[in-house]
Write a protein that holds these residues in place. Structure first.
Motif: not given
Length: 196
Positions: A86-88, A163, A166-167, A169-171
């Motif tokens: 994930t991103v995050g 995502c 914006s930085g 959210p978790v995607c």
């Protein structure tokens, strides 16, 4: 603030272990979202944020019927758990009903979808990712297959995930098997806010 229809101004504690993802607390015009991805994440939703008030839409490729492709869902004997980076955070676990096989430019390709309330979702990357589209991935909703397993992949409906804007959210990130070796010039492009 208020939560679940109740307003209060004293200190409260809440057990959110069984709560839905992105539980919202309301404070005036603001909303605070609580999400759990191996840790609790707090996201501020401000209707007056410059990113919202200055939003200029999302650029897209021109719709092209050539990007409406037919494929086949080969179901697993039972739905499988699949982990996506994930991103995050580290990973998120989803449920996949099977594998989608389709042909583009004479070559066969496969995608791993995840289950969703309205059918399936494919998180994918392609040769446009990081060039004209958001680098991590885009998502494509896929309706339930016909009785013979036929599915329609309408890449004109490929969307950016939160995502991309914006930085916070978790995607999910497209897994290796969902990274297509060709350019899907259809659907949404990189949002204006991310372009340089």
């Amino acid at each position: 603030m208020s939560y679940d229809g109740e307003s209060f101004s004293d200190v409260r504690g809440f057990d959110l272990s069984g709560a839905p993802d992105d539980t919202r607390f309301i404070i005036g015009d603001l909303q605070i979202g609580v999400t759990y991805r191996d840790q609790y994440l707090l996201v501020n939703y401000d209707p007056q944020a410059p990113q919202r008030t200055g939003f200029r839409g999302v650029p897209t490729f021109e719709p092209d019927p050539g990007w409406v492709l037919r494929g086949r869902l080969d179901r697993y004997a039972a739905p499988k758990s699949v982990d996506f980076d994930t991103v995050g955070t580290d990973k998120s676990t989803y449920t996949s009903p099977g594998v989608i096989t389709f042909t583009h430019a004479g070559r066969e390709h496969t995608l791993t979808p995840t289950s969703s309330p309205s059918g399936m979702v494919v998180v994918f990357a392609d040769a446009t990712s990081g060039v004209t589209t958001y680098g991590a991935c885009r998502s494509l909703s896929v309706p339930e297959p016909d009785q013979d397993g036929t599915v329609v992949l309408d890449f004109n409906r490929a969307l950016n995930l939160p995502c991309a804007f914006s930085g916070m959210p978790v995607c999910p990130v497209a897994p290796a098997g969902n990274r297509l070796p060709f350019a899907v010039e259809a659907g949404e492009k990189t949002p204006h806010s991310q372009q340089h």
